[in-house]
Design an enzyme around this catalytic site. Sequence first.
Site, mmCIF file in Angstrom:
data_model
loop_
_atom_site.group_PDB
_atom_site.id
_atom_site.type_symbol
_atom_site.label_atom_id
_atom_site.label_comp_id
_atom_site.label_asym_id
_atom_site.label_seq_id
_atom_site.Cartn_x
_atom_site.Cartn_y
_atom_site.Cartn_z
ATOM 1 N N GLU A 141 1.035 -1.178 0.289
ATOM 2 C CA GLU A 141 0.085 -0.100 0.081
ATOM 3 C C GLU A 141 0.911 1.204 -0.071
ATOM 4 O O GLU A 141 0.801 2.069 0.860
ATOM 5 C CB GLU A 141 -1.014 -0.038 1.142
ATOM 6 C CG GLU A 141 -2.210 -1.172 1.140
ATOM 7 C CD GLU A 141 -2.977 -0.856 2.180
ATOM 8 O OE1 GLU A 141 -2.951 -0.218 3.265
ATOM 9 O OE2 GLU A 141 -4.077 -1.375 1.947
ATOM 10 N N GLU A 295 -6.615 -8.118 0.267
ATOM 11 C CA GLU A 295 -7.058 -7.950 1.692
ATOM 12 C C GLU A 295 -8.442 -7.870 1.820
ATOM 13 O O GLU A 295 -8.745 -6.799 1.335
ATOM 14 C CB GLU A 295 -6.473 -7.106 2.483
ATOM 15 C CG GLU A 295 -4.834 -7.103 2.462
ATOM 16 C CD GLU A 295 -4.091 -6.059 3.080
ATOM 17 O OE1 GLU A 295 -4.594 -5.147 3.815
ATOM 18 O OE2 GLU A 295 -2.730 -5.750 3.133
#
Length: 579
Positions: A141, A295
Amino acid sequence: MLGVDYYPEHWPLERMDTDLSIMKNNGLELIRVGEFLWSKLEPKEDVYDFSLLDTLFSRCDALGLKIILGTPSATPPAWLTRKHPDMLQKDALGHERPFGSRRHYCLNSVTYRSYVRDIVQRLANRYGRATALYAWQIDNEFGCEDTTYCYCEKCDQAFQHYLERKYQTVSALNQSWGTVFWSQEYSSFCEIRTPRKTNARLNPTHVLDFYRFSTHSADTFAQDQIDVIRASSEAPITHNFMVGFTELDYVTLRKQYDFISYDNYQPTEQYDPLISEFNFDLMWSLKEKPFTVMEQQPGRVNWQQRNQYYPPEWLRATTKQAFAFGAENVVYFRYRPLYSGAEQYHSGLLDYTGNPEKSPRISVVKDLAAEDLKPRKKPAKTGLFFDYENAWMHQINTVTKDLNYVEKVFEVYVAMRNLGYDIQFFFRDSDLSQYERVLLPYAICIPEPIRRQLNAFPGKVFLTCASDLKNEKNHIHSDRSLGLNFPSLAFEIRDFGAVSKQPVRWIAPDGALQPLPELLEGSLWYEEIDLRTGRVLGQWAGPYPGPAIVSSEDRRLLYTGTCFPPETLRGILRYWLQD
Ligand code: GLA
Ligand code: GLA
């Protein structure tokens, strides 16, 4: 496949066999691991310990489980930041972003990049050809926790080099940035710095180029690792993008990855499945092929003001939704919650005891694993324009802070979905020929390649206020009048500004197509439209003059000169879509 984000480093090594058999017995075949493993892999500089990963790879090989191996660059160990404190980032006030959490590194630190290349090389040499290796995940990320923009001296220099490559001469930069305003003219590139916090508003092109530079920094930081991996591994490479995140240009970043992966969390406390669908469609559209949910939120998260409870059954719906919208893998974050650490309140598939008998979520997953889960997204005939640079221009300098680009594009997405249309996003470099209809809401800068295609586009076109006001330099068009200039819909915008709610009279000529009440409610944005070619569908009915909704005679092109509430927007779109 279904999978889990697994942190074997959180538990005694003896626990691994138990965990892997729980995964195997509950239909979990894919494991993402390692993205925060550096202090385990290299507890001291040049002292390495790969025993954990060695065990995991050999166990997974025996069990037929697949591994997505993360590169550990998102969490440099303490010994590294202590030895090279200049690798840390600085915020817009010049304060250091210290060790103690994660993402504590500057993407442009030459020192840090060399340490990263070294550890990635060791991982690639050791696991690059392992049969259990499904893919690589670069870092984790980029930009999360407000780390997209760094204002340290290393970034100043890297920014100067970036600008010199882009503009060649400083006078070209001065022209592009309009530095004559407020005597900001530079005499050399080395005078330029990243746009720190200033007294008054910053130069809008300086900031736009800095945002472009920040995407470039994430791109080249990842490219370092990709180059190392490609030389030692055939496994595909990805990076996990984030929900509703526009600080980095994913249209640029998508190019270097073999497949798109994405972390699917509910960004708002009020659950809205359409937020997931918007982002699923966006992720699928980036490469027009299935993506991986790297995720998947399993239930309660830990980073919201109020971390909502979600029942185990919620997993069934969100998992099937992901496959319906083009996911080929759904990997749950995370396998088991850890009682300590910053995310101790974040749920997982198991409960805190790690006992599957007491974890209803994992039995939902076991059910799901027995179903025929595969990506079902198909190319769509309706194209919705989404552009990260447009999001930046709206954010950097604005007429009204109430107009948020992503929120407004989402409103159009929701209206079209509620009208039953499947959506595919298109971007600044897309080919429009596959579409029957295109929508370009709040496209404040329409890139030349898209404008050219629009002029020749035979299908329906929907545009809104704040369209095509600016060029790629973030300058307001002054080489021509503002407004649209299609053969069948042409008008000039004489003036514009923020506006509170005002009445608009709906006057669609063909009475039969009257999906709307006579009086509508325009808000946020007013444009003084001087219509040259086309027809008026909506007329301001308050103190402001002029049309608020215009279209071509055949209704193929429709333009709304203000913002409407969702119900009204849907009615206008329904009118536009009727053949
Ligand atoms: C102030 C400043 C001017 C200009 C205007 C804009 O008055 O003195 O330089 O910025 O605001 O409204
Ligand atoms: C992000 C990160 C994970 C974790 C989750 C928590 O997606 O990638 O490491 O912090 O959020 O929801």
